[in-house]
Motif scaffolding. Sequence first.
Motif: not given
Length: 118
Positions: A16-17, A19, A65-66, A80-84, A88
């Motif tokens: 997930g993501s 912010r 990813r970030f 912004q943090m994606d594909d956690l 992490d």
Amino acid sequence: QAELVQSGGGSAQLGGSLRLTCAGAGFTFSDFAMSWYRQTPEKRELVAGITSDGSKTYIPSVKGRFTISRDNAKSTVSLQMDDLKHDDTATYYCTRGYSRTDIAADYWGRGTQVTVSS
């Protein structure tokens, strides 16, 4: 007196993501590099940094990813943090650097917990 106020974070599913946002006050925001660190019981590491002119640095484990960004007009820096991933999970800190280009932490925000679960 400098102040860094963090918002965002919380819990997310694997992949997930989330912010994170940090608002700076009490100093000329555009004159300082900004960074995000994270802390776990095992280690503290600089996750991403951005200089005054927008040059960005990431640790290998978050590259792709970030995304770190800044808005000097609003005195904010975001992550912004994606594909956690589970790794992490940590307490994330917004930091102000020593100068326009030095991203090493001179001043710290209070921290925000990020938890990634399956």
